[in-house]
Design an enzyme around this catalytic site. Sequence first.
Site, mmCIF file in Angstrom:
data_model
loop_
_atom_site.group_PDB
_atom_site.id
_atom_site.type_symbol
_atom_site.label_atom_id
_atom_site.label_comp_id
_atom_site.label_asym_id
_atom_site.label_seq_id
_atom_site.Cartn_x
_atom_site.Cartn_y
_atom_site.Cartn_z
ATOM 1 N N HIS A 23 0.735 -1.263 -0.004
ATOM 2 C CA HIS A 23 -0.220 -0.067 -0.037
ATOM 3 C C HIS A 23 0.949 1.378 0.113
ATOM 4 C CE1 HIS A 23 -2.851 -3.014 1.135
ATOM 5 N NE2 HIS A 23 -3.939 -2.345 0.568
ATOM 6 N N HIS A 29 -2.508 -5.626 -6.236
ATOM 7 C CA HIS A 29 -2.459 -6.745 -5.677
ATOM 8 C C HIS A 29 -4.059 -7.309 -5.732
ATOM 9 C CE1 HIS A 29 -3.056 -3.548 -2.811
ATOM 10 N NE2 HIS A 29 -4.008 -4.301 -1.829
ATOM 11 N N CYS A 64 -14.290 -6.843 3.267
ATOM 12 C CA CYS A 64 -13.451 -6.977 2.019
ATOM 13 C C CYS A 64 -11.940 -7.208 2.712
ATOM 14 C CB CYS A 64 -13.644 -5.511 1.266
ATOM 15 S SG CYS A 64 -13.314 -4.003 2.403
ATOM 16 N N HIS A 66 -8.043 -9.403 1.437
ATOM 17 C CA HIS A 66 -6.965 -9.828 0.525
ATOM 18 C C HIS A 66 -6.875 -11.578 0.905
ATOM 19 C CE1 HIS A 66 -5.827 -5.614 1.645
ATOM 20 N NE2 HIS A 66 -5.619 -5.375 0.220
ATOM 21 N N GLU A 84 -14.298 -11.193 10.400
ATOM 22 C CA GLU A 84 -14.970 -9.946 10.341
ATOM 23 C C GLU A 84 -16.367 -9.628 11.238
ATOM 24 O OE1 GLU A 84 -14.660 -6.986 7.094
ATOM 25 O OE2 GLU A 84 -12.473 -7.610 6.821
ATOM 26 N N TYR A 99 -8.811 -0.913 -9.764
ATOM 27 C CA TYR A 99 -8.850 0.340 -9.390
ATOM 28 C C TYR A 99 -7.669 0.866 -8.605
ATOM 29 C CZ TYR A 99 -10.026 -0.486 -4.598
ATOM 30 O OH TYR A 99 -9.687 -0.862 -3.321
ATOM 31 N N GLU A 109 -4.450 2.342 -2.304
ATOM 32 C CA GLU A 109 -4.869 1.108 -2.688
ATOM 33 C C GLU A 109 -4.812 0.809 -4.142
ATOM 34 O OE1 GLU A 109 -5.576 -1.686 -1.227
ATOM 35 O OE2 GLU A 109 -7.122 -0.973 0.183
ATOM 36 N N GLU A 111 -5.962 -2.280 -6.695
ATOM 37 C CA GLU A 111 -6.269 -3.704 -6.447
ATOM 38 C C GLU A 111 -6.888 -4.102 -7.721
ATOM 39 O OE1 GLU A 111 -7.164 -3.979 -1.570
ATOM 40 O OE2 GLU A 111 -8.880 -3.470 -2.964
ATOM 41 N N TRP A 156 -13.495 2.143 -3.070
ATOM 42 C CA TRP A 156 -13.911 1.155 -3.955
ATOM 43 C C TRP A 156 -15.480 0.966 -3.976
ATOM 44 C CZ3 TRP A 156 -10.874 0.835 0.354
ATOM 45 C CH2 TRP A 156 -11.616 0.219 1.514
#
Length: 176
Positions: A23, A29, A64, A66, A84, A99, A109, A111, A156
């Site tokens: 980041h 990524h 959200c 990774h 979460e 984006y 960011e 991604e 996003w």
Amino acid sequence: MEEVILVDKQDNPIGKMEKLQAHVEGLLHRAFSIFIFNENGDLLLQQRALSKYHSGGLWTNSCCSHPRVNETLSFATERRLQEELGFTTQVIEIDSILYKAAFGNGLTEHEFDYIFIGEYNGLVDFNPEEVEQVKFISRKDLDQWLIDQPSDFTAWFPLCWEKVKNELDKNSRAIA
């Protein structure tokens, strides 16, 4: 140390890097965004924990994150829903976006973000280290909120939300 999977613009893996460093450098990524609806068609939104390294306090999709190196998207989505929000449910991949968004704190960011949808009607026992609060909202109310206060949302979220709405409208899914 949490690592992300570095990818090219076609999502071919090209390496790995510590998450925060990726980041800092703004390197592309792999990521995923999950949109969970209840039986009424309302979307579960989460407000990111204030302590998050970027976008803390902003509203976003249900979950959200990774995928980890050598982890499937299917496993990663299930893992992060549990970590979460305290539940798991079946999710379906509907699309992806690429984006890039710079934040005021020197982080970027960038991604290749897979978008998933699912349905859940039970208890949401969110992790306060990840999530400040959650709420269900109708599509109509959410669209108006995005018009009135776009700065309340992560970078996003509006991009992904358009893809989700298009998918729901196109397929007239039960999740409407």
